[in-house]
Design a protein around this motif. Structure first.
Motif, PDB file in Angstrom:
ATOM      1  N   PRO A 192       0.824  -1.226   0.000  1.00 38.54           N
ATOM      2  CA  PRO A 192       0.000   0.000   0.000  1.00 38.54           C
ATOM      3  C   PRO A 192       0.859   1.278   0.000  1.00 38.54           C
ATOM      4  CG  PRO A 192      -0.037  -1.051   2.161  1.00 38.54           C
ATOM      5  CD  PRO A 192       0.778  -1.947   1.276  1.00 38.54           C
ATOM      6  N   ASP A 193       0.273   2.330  -0.534  1.00 38.65           N
ATOM      7  CA  ASP A 193       0.883   3.662  -0.445  1.00 38.65           C
ATOM      8  C   ASP A 193       0.616   4.145   0.978  1.00 38.65           C
ATOM      9  OD1 ASP A 193       1.472   6.336  -0.432  1.00 38.65           O
ATOM     10  OD2 ASP A 193       0.425   6.799  -2.310  1.00 38.65           O
ATOM     11  N   GLN A 194       1.634   4.122   1.799  1.00 35.43           N
ATOM     12  CA  GLN A 194       1.424   4.412   3.213  1.00 35.43           C
ATOM     13  C   GLN A 194       0.885   5.819   3.429  1.00 35.43           C
ATOM     14  OE1 GLN A 194       2.495   6.307   5.829  1.00 35.43           O
ATOM     15  NE2 GLN A 194       1.632   5.015   7.440  1.00 35.43           N
ATOM     16  N   SER A 195       1.388   6.768   2.619  1.00 36.61           N
ATOM     17  CA  SER A 195       0.960   8.155   2.807  1.00 36.61           C
ATOM     18  C   SER A 195      -0.539   8.298   2.549  1.00 36.61           C
ATOM     19  CB  SER A 195       1.725   9.079   1.852  1.00 36.61           C
ATOM     20  OG  SER A 195       3.096   8.838   1.978  1.00 36.61           O
ATOM     21  N   LEU A 196      -1.068   7.398   1.711  1.00 37.91           N
ATOM     22  CA  LEU A 196      -2.480   7.460   1.373  1.00 37.91           C
ATOM     23  C   LEU A 196      -3.323   6.557   2.274  1.00 37.91           C
ATOM     24  CD1 LEU A 196      -4.680   8.423  -0.599  1.00 37.91           C
ATOM     25  CD2 LEU A 196      -4.088   6.482  -2.059  1.00 37.91           C
ATOM     26  N   MET A 197      -2.852   5.333   2.468  1.00 40.97           N
ATOM     27  CA  MET A 197      -3.674   4.325   3.148  1.00 40.97           C
ATOM     28  C   MET A 197      -3.420   4.251   4.651  1.00 40.97           C
ATOM     29  SD  MET A 197      -5.221   2.726   0.515  1.00 40.97           S
ATOM     30  CE  MET A 197      -5.678   1.113   1.049  1.00 40.97           C
ATOM     31  N   VAL A 395       6.142   5.946   7.758  1.00 40.84           N
ATOM     32  CA  VAL A 395       5.492   5.561   9.017  1.00 40.84           C
ATOM     33  C   VAL A 395       6.026   6.440  10.138  1.00 40.84           C
ATOM     34  CG1 VAL A 395       5.101   3.682  10.656  1.00 40.84           C
ATOM     35  CG2 VAL A 395       5.232   3.190   8.203  1.00 40.84           C
ATOM     36  N   TYR A 396       5.124   7.075  10.886  1.00 42.75           N
ATOM     37  CA  TYR A 396       5.577   8.058  11.886  1.00 42.75           C
ATOM     38  C   TYR A 396       6.302   7.409  13.042  1.00 42.75           C
ATOM     39  CZ  TYR A 396       5.824  12.044  14.918  1.00 42.75           C
ATOM     40  OH  TYR A 396       6.304  13.051  15.714  1.00 42.75           O
ATOM     41  N   ASN A 406      10.606   5.694  11.855  1.00 38.12           N
ATOM     42  CA  ASN A 406      10.331   6.980  12.515  1.00 38.12           C
ATOM     43  C   ASN A 406      10.173   8.085  11.474  1.00 38.12           C
ATOM     44  OD1 ASN A 406      10.761   5.930  15.281  1.00 38.12           O
ATOM     45  ND2 ASN A 406      12.795   5.562  14.485  1.00 38.12           N
ATOM     46  N   GLY A 407       9.168   8.931  11.659  1.00 37.28           N
ATOM     47  CA  GLY A 407       8.783   9.841  10.595  1.00 37.28           C
ATOM     48  C   GLY A 407       9.316  11.259  10.565  1.00 37.28           C
ATOM     49  N   PRO A 408       9.595  11.906  11.716  1.00 37.64           N
ATOM     50  CA  PRO A 408       9.867  13.349  11.653  1.00 37.64           C
ATOM     51  C   PRO A 408      11.020  13.725  10.723  1.00 37.64           C
ATOM     52  CG  PRO A 408       9.509  12.669  13.914  1.00 37.64           C
ATOM     53  CD  PRO A 408       9.556  11.416  13.098  1.00 37.64           C
TER      54      PRO A 408
ATOM     55  N   ALA B  22       1.141   9.339   9.837  1.00 40.83           N
ATOM     56  CA  ALA B  22       0.602   8.047  10.256  1.00 40.83           C
ATOM     57  C   ALA B  22       1.359   7.563  11.481  1.00 40.83           C
ATOM     58  CB  ALA B  22       0.752   7.060   9.127  1.00 40.83           C
ATOM     59  N   THR B  23       0.664   7.080  12.427  1.00 43.43           N
ATOM     60  CA  THR B  23       1.326   6.579  13.624  1.00 43.43           C
ATOM     61  C   THR B  23       0.924   5.139  13.830  1.00 43.43           C
ATOM     62  OG1 THR B  23      -0.499   7.262  14.979  1.00 43.43           O
ATOM     63  CG2 THR B  23       1.309   8.817  14.748  1.00 43.43           C
ATOM     64  N   ALA B  24       1.696   4.472  14.679  1.00 45.66           N
ATOM     65  CA  ALA B  24       1.352   3.100  14.981  1.00 45.66           C
ATOM     66  C   ALA B  24      -0.059   3.041  15.566  1.00 45.66           C
ATOM     67  CB  ALA B  24       2.353   2.535  15.970  1.00 45.66           C
TER      68      ALA B  24
END
Lengths: 794, 172
Positions: A192-197, A395-396, A406-408, B22-24
């Motif tokens: 999946p497109d994580q930013s979308l889904m 993924v944040y 980790n996303g930041p 998106a977070t866990a």
């Protein structure tokens, strides 16, 4: 107002001295408040040979084992995963199994998944484009696992049934205890497109350079946990309750475009086949470096973005004693590493991130990993794995064994806000910290989110506070949970992961704060640390349940904490302890020469009223006619008579010497009337300020509420006069209403009032400001006139 | 049937995207306390929001990075958003009462917003409370309204964006 000035009556046998209003009377009902100290046996599961009453694994403890050999190809053209795995499943339980359950978590993204179908409608009055795109994508995305083979390793097909996000495989013969079974599964699925889904896994597409960055997790058919406590853990994956799995060894070969860099759970076994000589040299150098060393530099990663190799490379990883395996892959990755000595081993702390993460990531990511390893190891056990990896991607924040996402990121121009900086450090500490809970202390997050998120958030707080002074931690300090604790519509911490309301406060903040209160206030740091370390070590590489934590903490500390677990984890009560009133008693000497004048003084005080005061001026009839006076006009009932003196001497004669000594004591006996308005019993932390300007802190254990959890009296004996009292002055117990924590009562401003006061000037300030302005103007005018005069004179 | 014309009228305002959040565990919540000030006939509200969510919202609405750390422009943008999403009607079909901006306190992880809701009588009527609903599908908002010794907590989520403001009778 000083307390002694209120003390007008010194009583022999109990009359009110002072009284304070309780601002919020509350009717407390329910079994907890009736008996908060009732022991937990009725709630906790009966101890067994597997899990003992002490909270330790018992002599009959068992857990299953699953070892994996996986070959997987990442299709960068079509964003697909194509995998083939061989699982050796060992039945170490005392039970015979006739079927196996596996997790198929990519099925979460099927259009007809329970997660999608049970999602409720958004508000169409305000809906963003991205939300609409997500909703439409959920309907059309061809997600979910396509199984192309489910069989024995020897090749025989097996009967199986996909049940939503689970797979049931029927065994050809029952699997007896101590037997092994080899499974062979081939599968594929669309990433999946994580930013979308959303979700914990997926890809991010970079429009500018047309590259993909993959974070791949929960991606292969994984053996579901089978345990003594729950049997098969086949609660469906709905998106919140993460997972628990069996521990085992993994050999994973990941085939990707040859210009990709791969990060994965485990140790890279074939560096000579996938890394350049220079990269291998740098890696060797990083093992003993004092700061992170680039294995792939930012410049090399940037250059690599333009590459479009048609060749493939296979990266081979080996991971021992892990419960899962995840990886990340991209041609955009910068890679830095630093060896961190731990006992006689070196743990490689490593970070993988695109240039979009710079300059923040090379500055903080790997160092944050090392800091986490140090602090968490200190409070639990040494980090047992050879690598610890942090990856920047879509993924944040999500954790897997040895690797986390980790996303930041900073802004496009490379600058970053304070929030982004500390957000990054915190999320890395948190996600790396999950290696301890739940990757190694293998609790079941599909059932109990708090068991890893709460414990990990608590340790995250400790690690943050050891990063720098006044680190801006969000969760951990009791004061930060007050607003939540005061609110209604809560569920207890002991609530299944999917049913939690206010996930962050309930599963992260409240348990973390509870542990902090246990550490700082109830057990003390030394005892808490001892007990918490015991829990971590007892359940390292094993599967604890909530009772195992509760029991171990009591067993190792020697303190009965049932009341705390009951209150903090099983109810939604909060702390609100109030001082209702204070009484002062002093010893009556019975000596009429001393006591009678006191009685008279009190009598006169009580008789005072406004009419009496004004009537004093009035001429009295009896004064005109003194002959009207008789015995009763002159009689003083408090005058000391011989009879009084004789009675006193007689009384003294009847006393022993030690009793006479008591009569001579001059201490003050203060009786504090305390109310439990929030329902939660807690220690009473009492700060006393005396009239002589000295202070004293008395820490009364929660057990004071044993006999009456709603209302108690506490006696203070002191030879000093008390000026004021305050409950919980150091904000230790998350007391939700401070206005009733004081004696004499104090008006405590609301947060709103405090803010308004801080930011708005009062009338005096405004007047002063106007005056200063006028003076300044006057001075300026005078100065101008002086200059003009000087000029004229010249 | 979905009223698409209405939907598009709103989505046009929210074009900017691309912030990865998106977070866990995608939990998004706000908590607020409103104290009734009898003298000024205002509800004095302190609203707690995660800084990250607010920053994301401001970026979407204004396109300006790190607006939250700026003074007046951030205040104006937040005030405007609060007026859109928090609407108190003293009568069900009446006009929303004024919402007066007081200020904010921003820290790394959390932000406190302060504002006053100007009523004409004691708290009552209907409160509509749609904070962050357009941004986070699982958004949960709570406000505790305190009037002397009485209090009520109202809980809002996407399926229940408005609720009547009622207090239980005071037990004596």
């Amino acid at each position: 107002m000083c307390l002694s000035s209120v003390v007008r009556i010194l009583l022999v046998s109990g009359v009110f001295l002072m009284s304070g209003a309780i601002s919020k009377p509350q009717d407390l009902t329910g079994s907890y408040i009736e008996d908060p100290f009732r022991q937990m046996e009725e709630i906790l599961p009966t101890p067994t040979a597997t899990r003992t009453a002490s909270g330790a694994p018992g002599p009959g403890y068992w857990q299953q084992r699953a070892d994996y050999k996986i070959e997987v190809e990442l299709d960068d053209e079509k964003q697909r995963i194509l995998g083939s795995e061989r699982i050796r499943y060992q039945n170490l339980s005392p039970h015979t199994l006739t079927y196996l359950w596996l997790q198929l978590e990519p099925n979460l993204f099927q259009p007809n998944s329970d997660a999608t179908l049970s999602e409720t409608s958004p508000s169409f009055e305000s809906l963003s484009f991205s939300a609409v795109r997500r909703l439409l994508a959920q309907k059309t995305f061809e997600g979910g696992v396509k199984l192309t083979k489910v069989g024995e390793s020897q090749g025989n097909e097996l009967n199986y049934r996909v049940v939503k996000t689970m797979l049931r495989v029927d065994l050809p013969q029952p699997l007896a205890p101590e037997q092994k079974f080899d499974l062979h599964i081939d599968w594929n699925y669309q990433i999946p497109d994580q930013s979308l889904m959303g979700g914990r896994s997926g890809y991010e597409y970079f429009e500018e350079d047309k590259n993909y960055l993959y974070e791949i997790a929960q991606w292969f058919p994984r053996m579901a946990a089978y345990s003594d406590a729950t049997g098969w853990q086949h609660k469906q994956f709905l998106g919140r309750g993460e997972f628990t799995l069996e521990l085992g060894n993994y050999e994973v070969a990941i085939t990707v475009p040859s210009d990709h860099i791969v990060a994965a759970t485990g140790v890279l076994k074939n560096p000579t086949e996938v890394l350049s000589n220079e990269q291998q040299d740098r890696f060797t150098q990083a093992k003993t470096a004092e700061k992170p060393v680039f294995i792939v530099t930012p410049e090399e990663a940037k250059k690599n973005e333009a590459s479009r190799s048609k060749q493939k490379k296979t990266w081979k990883f080996s991971a021992k004693n892990v419960r899962d395996f995840a990886f990340a892959s991209s041609r955009k990755f910068i890679w830095d590493a630093q060896g961190h000595p731990l006992d006689d081993r070196t743990v490689m702390a490593m970070s993988f991130y695109p240039n979009e993460g710079e300059p923040l990531w090379s500055q903080y990511s790997t160092r944050s990993i090392i800091h986490t390893i140090n602090v968490y190891s200190k409070f639990t056990f040494d980090y047992p794995y050879p690598v610890a990896i942090s990856v920047n991607g879509p993924v944040y924040g999500m954790e897997y064994p040895m690797i986390c996402f980790n996303g930041p990121r900073p802004e496009d121009d490379g600058t970053y806000s304070k929030r982004t900086k500390y957000g990054l450090i915190s999320v890395i500490i948190h996600e790396v910290g999950h290696n301890w809970f739940p990757m190694i202390v293998n609790s079941d997050e599909r059932q109990w989110t708090w068991m890893d998120e709460g414990l990990n958030t608590f340790l995250q707080y400790l690690a943050e506070q050891e990063w720098e002074e006044d680190y801006p931690s969000w969760r951990g300090e009791p004061e930060n949970i007050v607003t939540y604790m005061r609110s209604s519509d809560q569920v207890p911490i002991m609530t299944n992961s999917e049913s939690i309301l206010q996930f962050g406060n309930n599963a992260y903040g409240k348990p973390a704060t509870g542990l902090n209160i246990l550490r700082e206030t109830i057990l003390g740091r030394e005892l808490f640390d001892l007990a918490f370390k015991e829990y971590a070590n007892r359940w390292k590489f094993k599967r604890p349940m909530p009772a195992d934590l509760f029991r171990t903490m009591e067993d190792a500390s020697g303190i009965d904490l049932d009341w705390f677990w009951r209150g903090w984890f099983y109810t939604t009560f909060h702390t609100d302890i109030a001082i209702e009133k204070v009484e002062l008693y002093q010893i009556n000497t019975k000596d009429p020469e001393i006591e009678n004048p006191k009685k008279k003084e009190r009598e006169e005080e009580t008789k005072q009223n406004i009419s009496k005061e004004r009537n004093q001026e009035l001429p009295k009839f009896i004064e005109q006619y003194p002959e009207l006076r008789d015995f009763y006009n002159e009689f003083d009932e408090y005058a000391v008579t011989d009879a009084d003196r004789e009675a006193y001497q007689k009384f003294l004669k009847g006393l022993e010497e030690k009793e006479k000594a008591v009569l001579e004591r001059t201490e003050n006996f203060y009786v504090l009337h305390l109310k439990n308005l929030g329902g939660l019993v807690m220690p009473i932390l009492l700060q006393i300020e005396y009239e002589d300007d000295t202070e004293e802190m008395i820490r009364i254990p929660a057990e004071i509420w044993v006999r009456n959890p709603k209302s108690i009296k506490k006696l203070l004996i002191t030879d000093k006069a008390v000026r004021q009292l305050e409950i919980d002055p150091k904000r230790e117990t998350a007391d939700t209403d401070r206005s009733n924590n004081y004696y004499p009562p104090r008006i405590v401003p609301t947060r709103f009032e405090l803010f308004k006061r801080k930011t708005q000037k009062n009338e005096m300030q405004k007047a002063k400001e106007a005056e200063e302005k006028a003076n300044k103007k006057k001075q300026e005018t005078a100065s101008t006139e002086k200059e003009e005069k000087a000029e004229a004179e010249e | 049937m979905i009223n698409f014309s209405r939907l598009l009228a709103f989505t046009v305002l929210l074009v900017v995207g691309g912030f990865q959040t998106a977070t866990a565990h995608p939990f998004h919540a706000t908590l607020a306390e409103g104290h009734w000030n009898e003298e000024s006939k205002t509800l004095e509200v302190s609203l707690w929001v995660p800084s990250h969510d607010l920053e994301k919202l401001l970026l979407k609405r204004t396109g300006i990075q790190n607006l939250l750390d700026q003074g007046k422009p951030a205040d104006q943008a937040i005030h405007s958003y609060l007026k859109e999403t928090i609407q108190w009607r003293e009568k069900p079909q009446g006009k929303p009462v004024p919402l007066k901006w007081i200020g904010k306190e921003v820290s790394v992880e959390e932000t406190w917003l302060y504002f006053e809701i100007q009523l004409t009588q004691e708290p009552g009527g209907v409160l509509e409370y749609r904070l962050f609903f357009e941004q986070e599908p699982e958004q949960q908002n709570s406000i505790e309204i305190i009037k002397g010794q009485q209090k009520t907590t109202l809980h809002f989520h996407r399926e229940q964006p408005s609720r009547p403001v009622r207090f239980a009778p005071l037990l004596r």
